[in-house]
Design an enzyme around this catalytic site. Sequence first.
Site: not given
Ligand code: UT7
Length: 329
Positions: A113, A255, A285
């Site tokens: 990225c 980004h 992204n």
């Molecule tokens: O550009 C390259 C660099 N990449 C990035 O900058 C991405 C950085 N990370 C992020 O943007 C975020 O971490 C995400 C958008 C990927 C995820 O958001 P989050 O607030 O960190 O969520 P999380 O991974 O902590 O997940 C929270 C919950 C989980 O469920 P439990 O374990 O709390 O029951 C996940 O299983 O949300 C669940 N979850 C989803 N639910 C519905 C994860 N993905 C999804 C989804 N839909 N697509």
Amino acid sequence: MKAAITATAKYLPDSVLSNRDLEKLLDTTDEWIVARTGITERRILRDPEKATSYMCGEVARQLLEKRGIEAGEIELIIVATMTPDMLFPSTACLTQSIIGAVNAWAFDLNAACSGFVFALNTAARFIESGAHKKIMVIGADKMSSVLDFSDRSTAILFGDGAGGVILEPAGEEGYGILDSRMYSDGTTGKEHLYMLAGGSRHPASHETIDNRMHFIRQDGRQVFKSAVISMADVAEEIMKRNSLQAENIAYLVPHQANQRIINATAERMGVDHTKVVSNVARYGNTTAGTIPICLAELDEQGKLHRGSNLILVSFGAGYTWGGIYMKWQ
Ligand code: UT7
């Protein structure tokens, strides 16, 4: 002599994949995606005959047209990508071939990225040293080619797209790319964001395919934490080094990974949200594409004026991150 951007262009495929479309494929909801990322839809290059070089070619043609120059005048082409058409030849060489830039040398740069910011900084050195006068820098990724559409934690985040610029010597002192800071942390980064197979460690095999190793894997929470800290740190560092106050900044061009990361960076800089460029809602992204696409949109909207101070900041796999300060000429 500093390096300045003299043309911008972007290419986004026509086909839209909305959050509602993803609801039909995955256990997810539009509400979750919007709340956690700010993304509403992304573009997908659906034609299987078309790969990253196709998008680069579209950007390159527009750049030549906008600048009013011939392909033969381009001396160097750098394509930032982590989804090249193939491992070799480079996508930069394929782009050279598409536009007929017969006098250029060309290479790819992979910083995920941060690819465009790293490539722009690299190209600037060739201008500053006097080695070259016209360089094409393109950031492009066909992320749909490495997404696992059964993994809801990554499939919702990315889209396909490309953007690029022409870089030339600034016409006057005090304009162009005035400062940059680039960083990598391979020790922490390699654990949290990667694609295991397809390289020399795990060449393609039945096993790599069965184990879904040709797709992106990410520990979103870890990457999120590092991205928020690193992008804000480098943005603040660039402001301090150049004695910039928030009110002197025309646009922050971050980004586009997640609206929450963008907001956190802007908040630390104290920059008003009206000055923060964001199109993550529409394109998701696009990896190396995000920042040049933002620049092209600002340019199309007539928002870039002589003397405008811009700060570009990125964060991505590696980890890689960096910031660039430029004064628009
Ligand atoms: O550009 C390259 C660099 N990449 C990035 O900058 C991405 C950085 N990370 C992020 O943007 C975020 O971490 C995400 C958008 C990927 C995820 O958001 P989050 O607030 O960190 O969520 P999380 O991974 O902590 O997940 C929270 C919950 C989980 O469920 P439990 O374990 O709390 O029951 C996940 O299983 O949300 C669940 N979850 C989803 N639910 C519905 C994860 N993905 C999804 C989804 N839909 N697509």
